[in-house]
Design a protein around this motif. Structure first.
Motif, PDB file in Angstrom:
ATOM      1  N   SER A   1      47.574   4.913 -48.918  1.00  0.00           N
ATOM      2  CA  SER A   1      48.915   4.415 -48.573  1.00  0.00           C
ATOM      3  C   SER A   1      48.965   2.902 -48.608  1.00  0.00           C
ATOM      4  N   GLN A   2      47.913   2.281 -48.120  1.00  0.00           N
ATOM      5  CA  GLN A   2      47.879   0.825 -48.133  1.00  0.00           C
ATOM      6  C   GLN A   2      47.857   0.287 -49.567  1.00  0.00           C
ATOM      7  N   SER A   3      47.085   0.881 -50.422  1.00  0.00           N
ATOM      8  CA  SER A   3      47.003   0.429 -51.814  1.00  0.00           C
ATOM      9  C   SER A   3      48.353   0.614 -52.506  1.00  0.00           C
ATOM     10  N   ARG A   4      48.967   1.762 -52.296  1.00  0.00           N
ATOM     11  CA  ARG A   4      50.250   2.029 -52.930  1.00  0.00           C
ATOM     12  C   ARG A   4      51.328   1.077 -52.438  1.00  0.00           C
ATOM     13  N   TYR A   5      51.294   0.809 -51.136  1.00  0.00           N
ATOM     14  CA  TYR A   5      52.313  -0.101 -50.579  1.00  0.00           C
ATOM     15  C   TYR A   5      52.109  -1.517 -51.101  1.00  0.00           C
ATOM     16  N   ALA A   6      50.867  -1.950 -51.155  1.00  0.00           N
ATOM     17  CA  ALA A   6      50.604  -3.331 -51.664  1.00  0.00           C
ATOM     18  C   ALA A   6      51.027  -3.464 -53.116  1.00  0.00           C
ATOM     19  N   SER A   7      50.761  -2.427 -53.927  1.00  0.00           N
ATOM     20  CA  SER A   7      51.129  -2.482 -55.341  1.00  0.00           C
ATOM     21  C   SER A   7      52.639  -2.524 -55.507  1.00  0.00           C
ATOM     22  N   LEU A   8      53.375  -1.685 -54.774  1.00  0.00           N
ATOM     23  CA  LEU A   8      54.824  -1.654 -54.859  1.00  0.00           C
ATOM     24  C   LEU A   8      55.432  -2.951 -54.371  1.00  0.00           C
ATOM     25  N   GLU A   9      54.839  -3.512 -53.337  1.00  0.00           N
ATOM     26  CA  GLU A   9      55.372  -4.764 -52.781  1.00  0.00           C
ATOM     27  C   GLU A   9      55.247  -5.918 -53.795  1.00  0.00           C
ATOM     28  N   ARG A  10      54.112  -5.977 -54.491  1.00  0.00           N
ATOM     29  CA  ARG A  10      53.935  -7.023 -55.494  1.00  0.00           C
ATOM     30  C   ARG A  10      54.906  -6.838 -56.673  1.00  0.00           C
ATOM     31  N   SER A  11      55.073  -5.600 -57.075  1.00  0.00           N
ATOM     32  CA  SER A  11      55.982  -5.326 -58.189  1.00  0.00           C
ATOM     33  C   SER A  11      57.415  -5.708 -57.819  1.00  0.00           C
ATOM     34  N   GLN A  12      57.824  -5.382 -56.626  1.00  0.00           N
ATOM     35  CA  GLN A  12      59.181  -5.684 -56.196  1.00  0.00           C
ATOM     36  C   GLN A  12      59.404  -7.181 -56.073  1.00  0.00           C
ATOM     37  N   LEU A  13      58.410  -7.877 -55.578  1.00  0.00           N
ATOM     38  CA  LEU A  13      58.539  -9.332 -55.419  1.00  0.00           C
ATOM     39  C   LEU A  13      58.649 -10.025 -56.790  1.00  0.00           C
ATOM     40  N   ASP A  14      57.861  -9.577 -57.735  1.00  0.00           N
ATOM     41  CA  ASP A  14      57.940 -10.179 -59.084  1.00  0.00           C
ATOM     42  C   ASP A  14      59.297  -9.934 -59.697  1.00  0.00           C
ATOM     43  N   LEU A  15      59.829  -8.734 -59.503  1.00  0.00           N
ATOM     44  CA  LEU A  15      61.134  -8.420 -60.077  1.00  0.00           C
ATOM     45  C   LEU A  15      62.229  -9.262 -59.454  1.00  0.00           C
ATOM     46  N   MET A  16      62.200  -9.464 -58.184  1.00  0.00           N
ATOM     47  CA  MET A  16      63.229 -10.237 -57.503  1.00  0.00           C
ATOM     48  C   MET A  16      63.187 -11.685 -57.911  1.00  0.00           C
ATOM     49  N   LEU A  17      61.999 -12.204 -58.093  1.00  0.00           N
ATOM     50  CA  LEU A  17      61.888 -13.624 -58.479  1.00  0.00           C
ATOM     51  C   LEU A  17      62.389 -13.850 -59.885  1.00  0.00           C
ATOM     52  N   ARG A  18      62.253 -12.865 -60.768  1.00  0.00           N
ATOM     53  CA  ARG A  18      62.674 -13.043 -62.144  1.00  0.00           C
ATOM     54  C   ARG A  18      64.178 -12.863 -62.318  1.00  0.00           C
ATOM     55  N   THR A  19      64.823 -12.107 -61.537  1.00  0.00           N
ATOM     56  CA  THR A  19      66.232 -11.780 -61.740  1.00  0.00           C
ATOM     57  C   THR A  19      67.182 -12.561 -60.847  1.00  0.00           C
ATOM     58  N   SER A  20      66.794 -13.156 -59.782  1.00  0.00           N
ATOM     59  CA  SER A  20      67.734 -13.795 -58.854  1.00  0.00           C
ATOM     60  C   SER A  20      67.174 -15.115 -58.370  1.00  0.00           C
ATOM     61  N   PRO A  21      68.105 -16.195 -58.452  1.00  0.00           N
ATOM     62  CA  PRO A  21      67.651 -17.478 -57.920  1.00  0.00           C
ATOM     63  C   PRO A  21      67.772 -17.541 -56.410  1.00  0.00           C
ATOM     64  N   GLN A  22      68.462 -16.554 -55.796  1.00  0.00           N
ATOM     65  CA  GLN A  22      68.647 -16.556 -54.349  1.00  0.00           C
ATOM     66  C   GLN A  22      67.314 -16.242 -53.659  1.00  0.00           C
ATOM     67  N   PRO A  23      67.299 -16.642 -52.416  1.00  0.00           N
ATOM     68  CA  PRO A  23      66.079 -16.311 -51.649  1.00  0.00           C
ATOM     69  C   PRO A  23      65.913 -14.789 -51.512  1.00  0.00           C
ATOM     70  N   PHE A  24      64.726 -14.418 -51.294  1.00  0.00           N
ATOM     71  CA  PHE A  24      64.428 -12.971 -51.238  1.00  0.00           C
ATOM     72  C   PHE A  24      65.136 -12.285 -50.089  1.00  0.00           C
ATOM     73  N   ASP A  25      65.302 -13.014 -49.003  1.00  0.00           N
ATOM     74  CA  ASP A  25      65.916 -12.365 -47.859  1.00  0.00           C
ATOM     75  C   ASP A  25      67.418 -12.218 -48.012  1.00  0.00           C
ATOM     76  N   GLN A  26      68.041 -12.940 -49.074  1.00  0.00           N
ATOM     77  CA  GLN A  26      69.466 -12.797 -49.284  1.00  0.00           C
ATOM     78  C   GLN A  26      69.779 -11.944 -50.500  1.00  0.00           C
ATOM     79  N   ALA A  27      68.775 -11.380 -51.108  1.00  0.00           N
ATOM     80  CA  ALA A  27      69.000 -10.555 -52.293  1.00  0.00           C
ATOM     81  C   ALA A  27      69.791  -9.342 -51.938  1.00  0.00           C
ATOM     82  N   PRO A  28      70.746  -8.961 -52.799  1.00  0.00           N
ATOM     83  CA  PRO A  28      71.575  -7.776 -52.502  1.00  0.00           C
ATOM     84  C   PRO A  28      70.752  -6.485 -52.548  1.00  0.00           C
TER      85      PRO A  28
END
Length: 591
Positions: A207-234
């Protein structure tokens, strides 16, 4: 013994008469028991007391336990049965090396003893262990003390030290086994928890490995698509419990559940490890067995007291058994019951201290008169000119038959009757010696001579009365039945009937001579004489029965208990007196 005669006085008299049987029986039993008791090897007993915990001390469960009497009692009973189990006994055998102990390797039964004699000693270790187990099981007594939680473990052995060791070893083996069983249960649970913990750890890592992998993938996607801060992303305002929650949030929930499960299993495993190391016994020895100083078996004093009481009871039972089955007649009621005769008379001893003759004493004379009164049809009346024949019989020699016959003849003579006494015991005549007569010719000579001419007179007078006597001067060497049943004696008897009022015949004893039975066919009355406590009731009854079968139906029977212990004389009546008794009394008074 007749049931009507049973009473306190009758019981005391039976015990007094059979005191020799009681003493011999009781002494023999006591001596035998004493010899056996002394020959037995002493056994020592030692007892250990175990206090069994009735409450459930299962550390795997929590909560307040309530009292339950049935459950608690069942737990104590279970402990008793466990103490009797072969597993614990085998532990004791191994601990004490009982397979090399002579006492515990002895044959436990007669069959096993015979088998060991025929086949030799057991060859295998299994046979040795089985024999030791059987003897050890018999050496233990395990029981609960009343309704308490205390269990007594008692062991017996010829060695006092060994007895104490056996009791303590079994008690300690039980406690050790209970402790080991509890620890084993905890350890078995701990193994199962360990397996679950391993599975939970694996699941947590995944579970820890899966969560860490998903978290990294989501963070990379958010940084590439939105200039807004992560906490304000829709789209990130969804609650954690929403069905449409993003994958990282669901993975977070799974991870939290895996961490919680792993933590709980780890805490339970740590708790079980602590319990296994700090486990407390459910039972404990509250009183170890001490080395006994005195043997418990055989208890000599108690054994001898009980043996004495039992021997006394057996002796008394033997006395009553002998009295009823083999003993002689000792009372008039007993005499009447055994012989089925209507009348019975008690005659006292005719020999006093120092051999003094007491046949002239008032008690003896009165008894003979009473016997005559019971046989009064034998005395002729005005309408019956012929004299009657009275047989005096007994079962065996020495019962006083001749004494009674002589006394009856003298009693008739004293009342003015013509009396003749015939000594028909041809093989053992005693009347001539009793009267002090030296005869040259007697009844035997009369019956054995072929010629009837020039015979010497053999009817002689009684020195003490007016009665006449016919007896023999010598004893016959062979059978005499043919003489007493022949024509010579029949003619003599017919002549005596016409010349005398009463003809008394002293017969031979019935058990040695059939002459009495042959003479019974001539009898108008039969007086059966039995001595006090000399002839068994069955023998006396058989004698009277044979006489009844041989005698005419009109023959009167009367019984006399000779040598009675009491001087007081009695007569017992069951049937009515003969109808001509008053007439006989008048005739006697006139004579």
């Amino acid at each position: 013994m007749n049931a009507n005669a049973i009473g306190v006085r009758g019981i005391v008299m039976v015990l007094w008469r059979r005191i020799r049987i009681i003493v011999i029986t009781a002494s023999s039993i006591v001596l035998i028991v004493g010899a056996i008791t002394l020959s037995l090897a002493p056994l020592y007993s030692a007892t250990a007391l175990i206090l069994a915990e009735a409450r459930d001390n299962d550390l795997l469960e929590s909560g307040i336990q309530t009292d339950n009497a049935l459950r608690d009692s069942a737990r104590i009973d279970n402990a008793v049965e466990i103490l009797k189990s072969d597993t614990l006994l085998l532990n004791v055998i191994a601990s004490e090396d009982l397979t090399s102990d002579a006492y515990f390797m002895r044959p436990s039964s007669l069959v096993e003893h015979l088998q060991s004699r025929l086949e030799g000693a057991p060859a295998t270790a299994h046979d040795l262990e089985g024999r030791a187990l059987s003897n050890l099981r018999a050496a233990y007594t395990i029981q609960r003390r009343g309704l308490t939680y205390v269990i007594a473990v008692r062991a017996r052995s010829p060695d006092p030290d060994q007895a104490a060791r056996l009791a303590n070893t079994l008690a300690q083996s039980y406690i050790s086994q209970q402790h080991a069983n509890k620890v084993a249960d905890i350890q078995a649970t701990q193994v199962a928890i360990s397996d679950l913990l391993s599975q939970a750890s694996t699941a947590l890592d995944a579970s820890q490995s899966r969560y860490a992998s998903l978290e990294r993938s989501q963070l990379d996607l958010m940084l590439r698509t939105s200039p807004q801060p992560f906490d304000q992303a829709p789209g990130l305002e969804l609650s954690a419990g929403s069905r449409d929650a993003p994958a990282p949030i669901k993975t977070q929930l799974t991870l939290d559940a895996a961490r919680d499960k792993f933590a709980r299993l780890q805490a339970l495993s740590d708790e079980l490890t602590a319990q296994a190391n700090l486990q407390v016994d459910d039972s404990r020895i509250v009183s170890p067995a001490l080395v006994p100083t005195t043997p418990s078996f055989p208890n000599k004093s108690t054994t001898m007291v009980l043996a004495g009481l039992a021997a006394l009871g057996i002796g008394i039972a033997a006395a009553f058994l002998y009295e009823n089955a083999f003993g002689g007649i000792t009372s008039l009621t007993q005499l009447q019951g055994a012989l089925q005769t209507g009348t019975a008379v008690s005659i006292p001893r005719h020999r006093g201290k120092g051999g003094r003759d007491r046949t002239t004493s008032p008690a003896f004379v009165t008894a003979i008169r009473r016997l005559r009164a019971e046989l009064d049809p034998t005395v002729p009346t005005a309408n019956q000119p012929q004299g009657r024949v009275v047989l005096v019989c007994s079962t065996k020699e020495g019962e006083g038959r001749t004494t009674v016959a002589l006394a009856m003849a003298r009693s008739y003579a004293e009342t003015g009757h013509r009396a003749l006494l015939i000594d028909a015991d041809l093989r053992a005549p005693t009347l001539h010696r009793r009267l002090g007569l030296d005869l040259q010719y007697g009844l035997l000579d009369f019956l054995t001579e072929d010629s009837v001419e020039h015979k010497a007179p053999f009817v002689i007078g009684d020195p003490a009365s007016t009665a006449l006597v016919i007896t023999s001067s010598r004893a016959a060497l062979g059978s005499t039945e043919h003489l007493l049943s022949g024509p010579a004696f029949a003619g003599l008897l017919n002549a005596a009937r016409g010349a005398f009022d009463a003809v008394i015949i002293d017969t031979p004893p019935v058990n040695t001579d059939i002459a009495a039975v042959l003479l019974a066919r001539h009898a108008d009355a039969i007086a059966f004489v039995t001595r006090f406590d000399q002839v068994a009731q069955a023998d006396a009854a058989g004698t009277v029965s044979s006489l009844r079968h041989a005698a005419p139906p009109t023959t009167v029977f009367a019984a006399a208990l000779n040598h009675s212990n009491k001087g007081r004389q009695r007569v017992r009546h069951v049937t009515a007196r003969p109808p001509n008794r008053e007439q006989y009394a008048t005739t006697t008074r006139d004579a």
